[in-house]
Design a protein around this motif. Structure first.
Motif, PDB file in Angstrom:
ATOM      1  N   ASN A 142      -4.484  -3.312  12.269  1.00 18.73           N
ATOM      2  CA  ASN A 142      -5.462  -3.231  11.184  1.00 18.73           C
ATOM      3  C   ASN A 142      -5.807  -4.603  10.631  1.00 18.73           C
ATOM      4  O   ASN A 142      -4.936  -5.324  10.116  1.00 18.73           O
ATOM      5  N   GLU A 143      -7.090  -4.935  10.700  1.00 22.65           N
ATOM      6  CA  GLU A 143      -7.561  -6.230  10.208  1.00 22.65           C
ATOM      7  C   GLU A 143      -7.327  -6.389   8.712  1.00 22.65           C
ATOM      8  O   GLU A 143      -7.265  -7.517   8.205  1.00 22.65           O
ATOM      9  N   ALA A 144      -7.195  -5.272   7.995  1.00 19.32           N
ATOM     10  CA  ALA A 144      -6.937  -5.352   6.556  1.00 19.32           C
ATOM     11  C   ALA A 144      -5.589  -5.989   6.258  1.00 19.32           C
ATOM     12  O   ALA A 144      -5.367  -6.507   5.153  1.00 19.32           O
ATOM     13  N   ALA A 145      -4.680  -5.937   7.218  1.00 17.02           N
ATOM     14  CA  ALA A 145      -3.349  -6.523   7.031  1.00 17.02           C
ATOM     15  C   ALA A 145      -3.438  -8.028   7.264  1.00 17.02           C
ATOM     16  O   ALA A 145      -3.203  -8.528   8.366  1.00 17.02           O
ATOM     17  N   ALA A 146      -3.784  -8.740   6.214  1.00 12.79           N
ATOM     18  CA  ALA A 146      -3.875 -10.194   6.252  1.00 12.79           C
ATOM     19  C   ALA A 146      -3.399 -10.713   4.904  1.00 12.79           C
ATOM     20  O   ALA A 146      -3.693 -10.122   3.859  1.00 12.79           O
ATOM     21  N   GLY A 147      -2.627 -11.800   4.929  1.00 16.97           N
ATOM     22  CA  GLY A 147      -2.020 -12.270   3.695  1.00 16.97           C
ATOM     23  C   GLY A 147      -0.801 -11.428   3.354  1.00 16.97           C
ATOM     24  O   GLY A 147      -0.196 -10.793   4.221  1.00 16.97           O
ATOM     25  N   PRO A 148      -0.423 -11.350   2.068  1.00 16.81           N
ATOM     26  CA  PRO A 148       0.763 -10.580   1.695  1.00 16.81           C
ATOM     27  C   PRO A 148       0.549  -9.077   1.796  1.00 16.81           C
ATOM     28  O   PRO A 148      -0.514  -8.564   1.445  1.00 16.81           O
ATOM     29  N   VAL A 149       1.576  -8.377   2.299  1.00 20.04           N
ATOM     30  CA  VAL A 149       1.542  -6.920   2.456  1.00 20.04           C
ATOM     31  C   VAL A 149       2.850  -6.363   1.896  1.00 20.04           C
ATOM     32  O   VAL A 149       3.921  -6.612   2.452  1.00 20.04           O
ATOM     33  N   ASN A 150       2.782  -5.629   0.794  1.00 23.57           N
ATOM     34  CA  ASN A 150       3.990  -5.010   0.248  1.00 23.57           C
ATOM     35  C   ASN A 150       4.437  -3.861   1.148  1.00 23.57           C
ATOM     36  O   ASN A 150       3.675  -2.918   1.379  1.00 23.57           O
ATOM     37  N   ALA A 151       5.662  -3.960   1.652  1.00 25.23           N
ATOM     38  CA  ALA A 151       6.238  -2.899   2.481  1.00 25.23           C
ATOM     39  C   ALA A 151       7.339  -2.219   1.673  1.00 25.23           C
ATOM     40  O   ALA A 151       8.533  -2.504   1.820  1.00 25.23           O
ATOM     41  N   THR A 152       6.915  -1.342   0.787  1.00 23.36           N
ATOM     42  CA  THR A 152       7.809  -0.557  -0.051  1.00 23.36           C
ATOM     43  C   THR A 152       7.240   0.845  -0.156  1.00 23.36           C
ATOM     44  O   THR A 152       6.033   1.047   0.011  1.00 23.36           O
ATOM     45  N   ALA A 153       8.092   1.811  -0.447  1.00 24.00           N
ATOM     46  CA  ALA A 153       7.593   3.156  -0.705  1.00 24.00           C
ATOM     47  C   ALA A 153       6.765   3.155  -1.991  1.00 24.00           C
ATOM     48  O   ALA A 153       6.983   2.314  -2.873  1.00 24.00           O
ATOM     49  N   PRO A 154       5.821   4.082  -2.136  1.00 21.27           N
ATOM     50  CA  PRO A 154       4.953   4.087  -3.324  1.00 21.27           C
ATOM     51  C   PRO A 154       5.634   4.592  -4.585  1.00 21.27           C
ATOM     52  O   PRO A 154       4.995   4.647  -5.645  1.00 21.27           O
ATOM     53  N   ASN A 155       6.911   4.958  -4.495  1.00 24.42           N
ATOM     54  CA  ASN A 155       7.620   5.498  -5.654  1.00 24.42           C
ATOM     55  C   ASN A 155       8.943   4.764  -5.878  1.00 24.42           C
ATOM     56  O   ASN A 155      10.020   5.287  -5.583  1.00 24.42           O
ATOM     57  N   PRO A 156       8.894   3.542  -6.427  1.00 26.98           N
ATOM     58  CA  PRO A 156      10.144   2.838  -6.753  1.00 26.98           C
ATOM     59  C   PRO A 156      10.888   3.579  -7.852  1.00 26.98           C
ATOM     60  O   PRO A 156      10.286   4.308  -8.653  1.00 26.98           O
ATOM     61  N   VAL A 157      12.207   3.404  -7.891  1.00 29.50           N
ATOM     62  CA  VAL A 157      13.032   4.097  -8.878  1.00 29.50           C
ATOM     63  C   VAL A 157      13.977   3.101  -9.536  1.00 29.50           C
ATOM     64  O   VAL A 157      14.215   2.012  -9.008  1.00 29.50           O
TER      65      VAL A 157
END
Length: 290
Positions: A205-220
């Protein structure tokens, strides 16, 4: 890394791995073509770079240990210098890869309390944040024409065989688990399948450029994490790990880091079509511990 290799092999890709001990690595994953690389001391072999469809660099000295100046130097150099060496190899390649995925970490944000953090937010001001800033700058030194650079800011990757979850399982199964210190600090986690999933998604995916947070959408919070983990292993989880105990086990500097946290949201991937396999902690733990 090994889970990513397996996923790429399952897709029919040819995988070239770089290792300080290629013979040992070949015993664990014989389907991968292993080449030697002393990442801090030299550029990777051109054979691994030239003509590759993508380069993924995830190496780094573990941070979960007692820190002293030597350990901190090793943590920094294993990330920054190795990435500089990788970037130099890509820049000098006659046939550079169209994609470079560089490992990074949510430690970039430092201790930010309850603030919800997105890719565009600035860095913290502690040791780990400084390391990540320089690590990402090394990745950005890739200037080869046509190479897209994505910096994967990973949270705590949940896997029962290692990392945070692997370390916590024994005390929790013995009924002596609990939240870390106050339990109020946020823990941004991700299931190993989604960590691999985001890496595979970022390749395409070309959108993946620069920083990419790789975390689940529900931090606890760590209190909620302890509650969910205790329930997953059918044990009580009410015994907090006091701050002084962290200092005794890991030293005062890393003990302080363990009392801090980040509440990170993966905005770039969620807004560009990535669908999480395990978005919620209870389901993720049930899947991993079944």
């Amino acid at each position: 890394g090994s889970a990513l290799c397996n996923a790429l092999l399952d897709l029919g890709d040819e995988v070239i791995g770089l290792s300080r001990s290629p013979e040992k690595s070949a015993q664990a994953q014989p389907a991968v073509k292993w080449l030697g690389w002393q990442s801090v001391n030299e550029r990777p072999p051109s054979e691994a770079i030239d003509g590759a469809d993508a380069v993924i660099h995830l190496a780094g000295e573990p941070i979960n240990q007692r820190w002293n100046e030597e350990v901190k130097d090793s943590i920094a150099r294993s990330r920054i210098k190795s990435t500089k060496n990788m970037a130099a190899a890509i820049n000098s390649s006659d046939s550079p890869p169209p994609v470079f995925l560089s490992g990074s970490a949510i430690g970039y944000y430092g201790d930010r309390g309850d603030d919800l953090l997105y890719e565009e937010d600035g860095p913290g001001d502690d040791f780990l944040a400084d390391v990540v800033v320089k690590w990402e700058a090394a990745a950005d030194s890739v200037t080869a024409a046509g190479t897209r650079v994505a910096k994967i800011r990973s949270g705590h990757v949940l896997d029962p065989t290692g990392g945070l979850l692997g370390e916590l399982l024994t005390p929790f199964r013995l009924g002596v688990g609990g939240p870390i210190a106050s339990g109020k600090q946020y823990l941004s986690w991700i299931h190993r399948d989604d960590e691999v999933g985001i890496l595979l998604w970022a390749l395409e995916n070309e959108a993946a450029a620069g920083p990419v947070n790789a975390t689940a959408p529900n931090p606890v919070t760590t209190k909620e994490f302890a509650k969910r983990l205790g329930k997953a292993v059918s044990r009580p989880a009410f015994m907090p790990i006091p701050g002084f105990a962290l200092d005794v086990m890991r030293g005062s500097e890393f003990g302080t880091v363990l009392r801090e946290g980040q509440r990170v949201y993966p905005r770039l991937v969620t807004e560009n079509g990535y669908e999480f396999k395990q978005p919620d902690l209870a389901g993720a733990l049930a899947n991993l511990l079944r």
